[in-house]
Design a protein around this motif. Structure first.
Motif, short mmCIF file in Angstrom:
data_model
loop_
_atom_site.label_atom_id
_atom_site.label_comp_id
_atom_site.label_asym_id
_atom_site.label_seq_id
_atom_site.Cartn_x
_atom_site.Cartn_y
_atom_site.Cartn_z
N ARG A 47 96.12 140.45 40.36
CA ARG A 47 96.32 141.11 41.64
C ARG A 47 94.98 141.21 42.35
N GLU B 146 100.20 156.06 35.24
CA GLU B 146 100.95 155.97 36.49
C GLU B 146 99.99 155.71 37.65
N TYR B 147 100.45 154.96 38.63
CA TYR B 147 99.68 154.67 39.84
C TYR B 147 100.38 155.27 41.04
N LYS C 65 107.78 147.22 38.81
CA LYS C 65 106.51 147.87 39.15
C LYS C 65 105.69 148.24 37.92
N ASN C 66 105.87 147.48 36.83
CA ASN C 66 105.18 147.79 35.59
C ASN C 66 104.31 146.63 35.13
N PHE D 42 101.89 143.56 38.72
CA PHE D 42 103.07 144.40 38.49
C PHE D 42 104.34 143.56 38.63
N GLN E 4 99.61 139.93 45.08
CA GLN E 4 99.80 139.52 43.69
C GLN E 4 99.99 138.00 43.59
N GLN F 268 107.54 154.66 39.96
CA GLN F 268 106.13 154.52 40.31
C GLN F 268 105.57 153.26 39.66
N HIS F 269 104.51 152.67 40.24
CA HIS F 269 103.78 151.63 39.56
C HIS F 269 103.13 152.22 38.31
N SER F 270 103.09 151.45 37.23
CA SER F 270 102.49 151.96 36.00
C SER F 270 102.01 150.82 35.11
N PRO G 224 107.73 140.38 43.86
CA PRO G 224 106.40 141.01 43.87
C PRO G 224 105.25 140.01 44.02
#
Length: 449
Positions: A159, A109-110, A181-182, A177, A120, A93-95, A128
């Protein structure tokens, strides 16, 4: 102003789609996509010195994606061991991770958001990043390689999140991100817990934003603010990378307006909304203004030759009939050797930095002494605040635009260094003169016959 039906805008939109960043096939714009707006890097006058290629370009058009890729905050985890952190990040997950100490990390967490598209921006060329931005060299040195000096732009700088439905509100957030994804805010990063309990923080060099009022018809500069990782708005820190955040700017928003400026500490971006671009001049309109200027057959009072601005694609190299100007008085001539002075003068530089060296010359018409430079047409339509005649030039670089455009940018200080601000030319990023002002009105001589 140019009407919405201007066919030049349609050509510009088609060209922007063809040059859109590399995306998954599902994200490539289809016919008649919604255009949220464009981000334009100030200082490149229409294209990068080496040409616009792929995701590395001077402007980036944001279109509604075929499938939404936005994310929104979901679950909050308070972790006390590295094993716990690894377990959370392994979910894919994105976080956003806020490291409070060696033994405690807060991870937000997103989850997927069907109502927004995310884009981005940063220095990294990893997948990304939709829009690759490197440092603007400025001071008229468009040909310099920005990779020589260390960059101050973050690899994952910010972003931009656009709502997929009208009115297509576009908001900016600090940090992007990474490939995992962080977003990581380490132990030394500026971060805090807000009264409502949610964590927030700032990036090392910060993301600064200025929202003008009434742009472009009745433009007035706003205050420069800093945007947090979660999109809140704060007063500026004492220095660009200072450890303490500024005061919360209550009631202010990270939503971008037509004409908003975004500074990434090394490059400044101009945001133009889709609606704003419909009212802005196009390259076709600027070309028509150039032809109108040349049709008047301006003359050099010394050489009695007819002057002509080169066509826009060739506006980066000197030509024999190129107009030159005495910046002190604004009298336009051709290139000649009359009135040279032996001394040289530093123009536009501040203490401790390199300025632009220009030869001082005496104008044969009014005897005023000052810099004598070639004139260049401003080729980036997005920075124009109107479609007026190009009769003003920035000092000391000589880029030509309309009166209102010249005066707007001369009154708009842009971030410079760790805590300074100064007006710069939007076409080449040269610092503008402060005495008496950063522009001069051009005085053309008509043909004798």
């Amino acid at each position: 102003m140019v009407s919405k039906g201007d066919c030049g805008l349609q050509e510009q939109a088609r060209a922007s789609r063809m040059n859109s960043p590399n995306q998954d096939e599902d994200d490539v714009p289809v016919k008649d996509p919604v255009k949220y707006g464009e981000l334009v890097i100030l200082g490149y006058n229409g294209s990068l010195p080496s040409g616009d290629r792929g995701r590395r370009k001077s402007r980036f058009a944001l279109y509604r994606r075929t499938k939404a890729n936005g994310v929104k905050p979901s679950t909050v985890h308070i972790l006390n061991t590295p094993h716990d952190s690894k377990a959370v990040h392994s979910r894919g997950q994105h976080s956003i991770s806020f490291t409070l100490s060696r033994n405690q990390t807060v991870v937000v967490e997103y989850c997927h958001d069907n109502d927004t598209d995310m884009f981005q921006i940063g220095r990294s060329t990893e997948s990304p990043i939709d829009f690759v931005v490197t440092d603007t060299s400025g001071e008229g040195k468009e040909g310099e390689d920005p990779s020589v000096a260390p960059s101050t732009i973050s690899r994952f700088a910010c972003r931009v999140v656009c709502e997929r439905n009208p009115p297509y509100t576009t908001r900016i957030y600090a940090a992007g991100f990474d490939s995992s994804k962080n977003i990581f805010l380490g132990e030394k990063a500026t971060k805090w817990k807000n009264p409502d309990g949610h964590m927030d923080g700032l990036t090392t060099n910060g993301v600064l934003v200025m929202h003008p009022e009434g742009f472009p018809e009745d433009s007035r500069q706003g205050l420069w603010r800093e945007i947090s990782v979660c999109g809140d708005v704060y007063a500026l820190r004492e220095t660009r990378s200072g450890p303490s955040r500024g005061k919360l700017a209550e009631g202010e928003s990270s939503a971008l307006r037509d004409g908003s400026l975004v500074d990434l500490c090394g490059a400044t971006l101009l945001w133009r909304t889709g609606e704003g671009l419909l009212r802005a001049p196009t390259l076709r309109h600027l070309e028509a203004l150039r032809q109108e200027l040349n049709a008047a057959r301006p003359q050099c009072p010394v050489g009695l030759s007819t002057l002509a601005f080169p066509s826009l694609p060739r506006s980066h190299s000197l030509e024999a009939r190129q107009p030159w100007v005495y910046l002190t008085c604004g009298h336009v001539h051709g290139h000649h050797d009359w009135g040279q002075r032996p001394e040289r003068q530093e123009e536009g530089g501040e203490e401790g930095e390199e300025g632009i060296t220009t030869v001082r010359r005496e104008c044969p018409l009014c005897r005023s002494v000052g810099p004598y430079v070639p004139l260049w047409l401003g080729c980036e339509p997005a920075v124009y605040v109107d479609a007026g005649a190009p009769t003003y030039a920035f000092v000391p670089c000589g880029h030509v635009c309309s009166e209102r455009t010249a005066k707007y940018w001369a009154d708009t200080p842009l971030p410079h260094g760790t805590h300074a601000f100064r007006p710069t030319c939007p076409f080449c990023s040269a610092p503008l003169s402060s005495t008496p002002q950063g522009w001069t009105r051009l005085i053309f001589q008509g043909p004798i016959d």
